[in-house]
Design a protein around this motif. Structure first.
Motif, short mmCIF file in Angstrom:
data_model
loop_
_atom_site.label_atom_id
_atom_site.label_comp_id
_atom_site.label_asym_id
_atom_site.label_seq_id
_atom_site.Cartn_x
_atom_site.Cartn_y
_atom_site.Cartn_z
N GLN A 1 0.84 -1.20 0.00
CA GLN A 1 0.00 0.00 0.00
C GLN A 1 0.87 1.25 0.00
OE1 GLN A 1 -3.61 0.14 0.21
NE2 GLN A 1 -3.22 2.28 -0.26
N ILE A 2 0.50 2.21 -0.85
CA ILE A 2 1.13 3.53 -0.86
C ILE A 2 0.08 4.54 -0.45
CG2 ILE A 2 2.21 5.31 -2.29
CD1 ILE A 2 3.25 3.03 -4.05
N TYR A 3 0.44 5.42 0.48
CA TYR A 3 -0.50 6.41 0.97
C TYR A 3 -0.08 7.80 0.49
CZ TYR A 3 -1.69 2.66 4.26
OH TYR A 3 -2.06 1.48 4.83
N GLY A 4 -1.03 8.58 0.01
CA GLY A 4 -0.73 9.92 -0.43
C GLY A 4 -1.35 10.97 0.46
N LEU A 5 -1.62 10.62 1.71
CA LEU A 5 -2.29 11.53 2.63
C LEU A 5 -1.41 11.80 3.85
CD1 LEU A 5 -5.83 9.87 2.50
CD2 LEU A 5 -5.11 11.98 1.34
N VAL A 6 -1.74 12.86 4.56
CA VAL A 6 -0.92 13.28 5.69
C VAL A 6 -1.05 12.31 6.87
CG1 VAL A 6 -0.57 15.09 7.41
CG2 VAL A 6 -1.01 15.71 5.04
N GLU A 7 -2.25 11.86 7.18
CA GLU A 7 -2.46 11.04 8.37
C GLU A 7 -1.60 9.77 8.39
OE1 GLU A 7 -6.09 8.95 10.94
OE2 GLU A 7 -6.49 9.77 8.96
N PRO A 8 -1.57 8.98 7.30
CA PRO A 8 -0.69 7.80 7.33
C PRO A 8 0.78 8.16 7.49
CG PRO A 8 -2.28 7.65 5.52
CD PRO A 8 -2.38 9.03 6.07
N ALA A 9 1.21 9.26 6.86
CA ALA A 9 2.60 9.68 7.00
C ALA A 9 2.93 10.01 8.45
CB ALA A 9 2.87 10.89 6.11
N TYR A 10 2.00 10.66 9.14
CA TYR A 10 2.23 10.99 10.54
C TYR A 10 2.25 9.72 11.41
CZ TYR A 10 1.76 16.06 9.93
OH TYR A 10 1.97 17.38 9.60
N GLU A 11 1.40 8.76 11.10
CA GLU A 11 1.39 7.51 11.86
C GLU A 11 2.70 6.74 11.63
OE1 GLU A 11 -2.14 5.30 11.05
OE2 GLU A 11 -3.47 6.81 11.90
N GLN A 12 3.20 6.77 10.41
CA GLN A 12 4.49 6.14 10.12
C GLN A 12 5.62 6.84 10.86
OE1 GLN A 12 4.78 6.27 5.85
NE2 GLN A 12 3.19 4.73 5.54
#
Length: 416
Positions: A294-305
């Motif tokens: 999965q690739i995420y292009g949103l801020v929320e997943p990036a912050y969780e990572q």
């Protein structure tokens, strides 16, 4: 200029180099300095000429609602106070894994014991004739906003290609500047990944009420002009005059640096639950990372990572298990929220409240007694609760009325 592999100021601290200084990178640094202050000798390298800023505000910046200062996150004093060396306007051009070196430009060498890749993504340009013409601009960063502003002179005619989140934001920003703006989208509804037809219809009405002309099922064939953009031709033969074309049709994870270094890549840089790449010294997070396919292009997943990686590098037990995607935004002042499934799958029940005149729409998707999706337009008060229920899989039956109509207010206590 080269940096020696032995830095006397660093002492025995591990050398951590972070490549990229966007929103994911900064969140990681904030959390790491909270959890393990002084543990690492940190250097951050950003390709853009300024420190990390809030990309979410780019459309507001384009529309003149905020200035560039309002988009800033941390001043240079914050990096200095936390002992972080920040290099801006300096892209990393190569990674020498064998020697543990990150190469900046041709001569600047940064030694590392651990490396974090937060290099984001690059905007896609359609493989159609005329995309190289002056006046065709992507909408991704501060430089793009400056270029669009320069091209969006009085009486200019602008076309935005792409009916996803960024495309809508670009169109609204241009319309706020008084520019004649048309939004083209190849699909039959706006934001088709996040909204069903009814919700997308309300969003379209909100866009049109702000002066944006919307054309759906509009497939771009070519951009034409002598020396610069003059018109756009659709595949059905329709010709639209244009002085400016803003391209917002998606992004691709930036994988070239990792691939050339021999790291495992697919669509993105492959990472495990600790955000580690195929080299255990090197990590990746944000839009460039591919986790469990999965690739995420949103801020929320990036912050969780960023949260998970900071905990791991601070010596805590931490894993990133993926993010249940949701979208929360305002389109022309209209609140919009979606999470989980958007279109009703076979075997699921859709519970709908619709009042188009009031610009209000709510849909809950329930399967086997559990909430699997939600789409709200106009009133998104219960969005946090919906996200929690979708993630937990908790039975939703007792909550349906409150989710649909809102929780009743607590009774007022009469004064004695």
């Amino acid at each position: 200029m080269a940096i020696s592999r032995t830095d006397p100021e660093a002492g025995a601290r591990e050398r951590l180099v972070v490549v990229g200084n966007g929103m994911a990178s900064l969140r990681f640094l904030e959390r790491l300095t909270e959890r393990a202050p002084g543990r690492y000798d940190v250097t951050v390298v950003g390709a853009e000429p300024v420190a990390a800023y809030n990309r979410v505000l780019l459309s507001s910046l384009l529309g003149g609602e905020v200035d560039e200062a309002a988009c800033a996150f941390r001043g240079l004093d914050w990096y200095e106070a936390h002992g972080i060396r920040l290099l801006t306007g300096a892209p990393v051009t190569a990674i020498d894994r064998e020697s543990g070196l990150a190469i900046v430009g041709e001569t600047h060498v940064l030694p590392f014991d651990k490396l974090v890749l937060a290099v984001g993504s690059t905007p896609i340009r359609l493989p159609k004739p005329g995309m190289e013409l002056p006046g065709v601009i992507t909408f991704r960063d501060l430089a793009d906003v400056a270029a669009i502003r320069k091209a969006a002179v009085e009486h200019a005619r602008a076309i935005v290609i792409g009916g996803g989140l960024l495309g809508l934001e670009a169109a609204v920003g241009l319309a706020r500047r008084g520019i004649d703006t048309t939004l083209l989208h190849v699909m039959d509804r706006l934001m088709e990944r996040q909204l069903d037809h009814a919700a997308a219809g309300l969003v379209r009405r909100a866009m049109e009420a702000r002066g944006v002309k919307v054309r759906l099922k509009a497939d771009t064939a070519a951009i034409e002009g002598r020396g610069r953009v003059e018109r756009l031709r659709l595949s059905d033969g329709t010709v639209l005059p244009a002085d400016l074309v803003v391209m917002s049709v998606g992004v691709r994870p930036s994988v070239a640096l990792a691939r050339e270094a021999g790291l495992a890549t697919s669509r993105g840089i492959t990472v495990d639950d600790r955000m580690a790449t195929s080299d255990p010294r090197i990590f990746a997070l944000g839009e460039c990372a591919e986790h469990r396919g999965q690739i995420y292009g949103l801020v929320e997943p990036a912050y969780e990572q960023a949260e998970a990686l900071s905990r791991h590098l601070a010596g805590e037990a931490a894993s990133y298990l993926g993010t249940a995607l949701s979208t929360s935004l305002k389109v022309s002042g209209l609140p919009v929220f979606s999470a989980g499934v958007v279109d009703t799958p076979e075997g699921a029940e859709a519970i709908v409240l619709s009042d188009p005149g009031a610009g209000l729409y709510r849909k809950l998707l329930v399967e086997d007694g559990r909430l699997i999706g939600a789409v709200f337009v106009g009133d998104v008060a219960e969005q946090g609760w919906c996200k929690a229920l979708i993630r937990s899989g908790e039975p939703v039956g007792a909550h349906l009325d409150d989710l649909m109509f809102g929780r009743p207010a607590a009774p007022q206590t009469l004064a004695a």
